[in-house]
Write an enzyme that holds these catalytic residues in place. Structure first.
Site, mmCIF file in Angstrom:
data_model
loop_
_atom_site.group_PDB
_atom_site.id
_atom_site.type_symbol
_atom_site.label_atom_id
_atom_site.label_comp_id
_atom_site.label_asym_id
_atom_site.label_seq_id
_atom_site.Cartn_x
_atom_site.Cartn_y
_atom_site.Cartn_z
ATOM 1 N N THR A 79 0.833 -1.213 0.000
ATOM 2 C CA THR A 79 0.000 0.000 0.000
ATOM 3 C C THR A 79 0.866 1.261 0.000
ATOM 4 O O THR A 79 1.989 1.230 0.472
ATOM 5 C CB THR A 79 -0.841 -0.060 1.294
ATOM 6 O OG1 THR A 79 -1.698 -1.176 1.183
ATOM 7 C CG2 THR A 79 -1.643 1.191 1.555
ATOM 8 N N ARG B 293 -14.053 -8.082 0.241
ATOM 9 C CA ARG B 293 -13.282 -7.675 1.426
ATOM 10 C C ARG B 293 -12.746 -6.235 1.289
ATOM 11 O O ARG B 293 -12.211 -5.856 0.253
ATOM 12 C CB ARG B 293 -12.120 -8.657 1.613
ATOM 13 C CG ARG B 293 -11.232 -8.352 2.809
ATOM 14 C CD ARG B 293 -9.994 -7.567 2.408
ATOM 15 N NE ARG B 293 -9.095 -7.374 3.556
ATOM 16 C CZ ARG B 293 -8.072 -6.514 3.541
ATOM 17 N NH1 ARG B 293 -7.802 -5.818 2.469
ATOM 18 N NH2 ARG B 293 -7.321 -6.383 4.600
ATOM 19 N N GLY C 140 -0.438 -2.422 6.328
ATOM 20 C CA GLY C 140 -0.251 -3.670 7.062
ATOM 21 C C GLY C 140 -1.494 -4.530 6.964
ATOM 22 O O GLY C 140 -2.344 -4.316 6.087
HETATM 23 N N1 ASP Z 1 -3.619 -2.386 4.727
HETATM 24 C C1 ASP Z 1 -3.900 -2.924 3.432
HETATM 25 C C2 ASP Z 1 -5.123 -3.799 3.517
HETATM 26 O O1 ASP Z 1 -5.266 -4.498 4.481
HETATM 27 C C3 ASP Z 1 -2.774 -3.726 2.868
HETATM 28 C C4 ASP Z 1 -1.423 -3.076 2.926
HETATM 29 O O2 ASP Z 1 -1.201 -2.163 3.688
HETATM 30 O O3 ASP Z 1 -0.580 -3.476 2.148
HETATM 31 O O4 ASP Z 1 -5.890 -3.803 2.594
#
Ligand code: ASP
Length: 330
Positions: free
Chosen positions: A192, A220, A244
């Site tokens: 992300t 989701r 995360g």
């Molecule tokens: N936080 C994001 C999610 O759970 C994924 C990520 O941060 O890479 O969709």
């Protein structure tokens, strides 16, 4: 002559003191990013990108651009790059599609906009801003969000626009692991992007954009578009963007909790961020990290994973670009 020097020194000190503090921090995802697991060439590509993105954002702030503009333009640089799990280069869902999420928040009046489950919008962060500024709502999802995008003049892109070979392979590996009952080996949930800034007007702004998690199902939605979880900004405390394992970040309302610890508990930015990311999330098993900035232009970049792509320039002009566990200054 001596007098002239003193006058010049005085003027330059006055203008430095008169300048409002500005600061920027950004991340490109946290996870099992380990030294040696990446080719030197790829590492150099990431570093150069992070360096350029943070420098571009800082220059814009110095020119007096609004925090909103800076957050959006820097996130768009990252959305357009296949290096990150946002926009082009986003991860695949279980069904081989892309469902993108993003959010943005302005700390002056707590204005916010968020979008979730997009599959034809090239820049989810731009649409999140349009939701904030051009609709009476905070969060739009799926087909409704895409209809709103078209009404607002966003040209749809074909879903293939987001696809990359690297993410396709990650989906295949993820599916093979899951179908064989193994814990997925490859990181399937990180990459992300997020940016936080303090602009010259003293406003804190935070934004986050993501493709979510590889192999996600059933519509989701993670923390990135959830105000208070993946993104939060309040001029009275701080601006935070998280990355995360979203399910943990939602349950722990990570971004808001960090700001609240500053606002009500008198913690410093670094203390608040460390308590949430290193103590609370680790105890719960939630992997990831955050970048954050406070009204004085102090920056925190805290993560509980082996690495987090990150870069910052704080109010003292200190620049940091890092990938692994320790800060690295170019
Ligand atoms: N936080 C994001 C999610 O759970 C994924 C990520 O941060 O890479 O969709």
């Amino acid at each position: 002559m001596k007098h002239c020097l003193w006058i010049l020194l005085g003027i330059s000190m006055m203008s430095a003191a008169d300048e409002s503090p500005i600061a920027i921090a950004l991340h490109g995802g946290a996870g099992t990013i380990e030294r040696g697991a990446m080719s030197e060439e790829l590492e150099a590509t990431y570093r150069a990108f992070l360096h350029d993105a943070v420098t571009s954002g800082y220059e814009q702030l110095r020119e007096g651009r609004s925090g909103l503009d800076v957050v959006v333009t820097v996130i768009q640089m990252m959305e357009d790059s296949p290096l990150f799990n946002a926009g082009r280069g986003a991860v695949y869902t279980w069904n081989g599609a892309h469902e993108l999420d993003a959010s943005i928040m302005h700390g002056e009046k707590l204005d916010a906009g968020a979008v979730a489950g997009l599959s034809t919008v090239q820049s989810p962060i731009a649409l999140a801003r349009t939701v904030m500024e051009g609709s009476p709502h905070v969060m739009l999802a799926g087909p409704g969000a895409e209809a709103f995008a078209q009404e607002q003049g966003f040209d749809p892109v074909s879903p293939e626009y987001f696809g990359t070979e690297r993410r396709r392979e990650a989906l295949e590996a993820y599916k093979a692991d899951e179908q064989a009952g193994r814990k997925p080996e490859a990181d399937h949930k990180f990459g992300t992007v997020g940016v936080v800034v303090l602009d010259q007007a003293g406003n804190l702004v935070a934004g986050t954009s993501t493709g979510g998690m590889t192999g996600k199902r059933w519509g989701r939605i993670g923390d990135s578009p959830v105000i208070g979880a993946g993104t939060y900004a309040d001029n009275r405390s701080c601006a935070v963007s998280a990355t995360g394992h979203g399910e943990y970040f939602i349950r722990h309302t990570v971004a808001r909790d960090i700001c609240a610890r500053m606002q009500f508990g008198a913690a410093t930015l670094e203390e608040a961020a460390r308590t949430v990311v290193i103590e609370e999330l680790v105890a719960a098993g939630g992997e990831g990290g955050i970048v954050a900035v406070d009204p004085a232009g102090k920056v925190a970049m805290v993560f509980n994973t082996p690495g987090m792509y990150r870069a910052s320039i704080d109010a003292t002009s200190r620049k940091v670009v890092g990938i692994y566990g320790e800060d690295e200054t170019p």
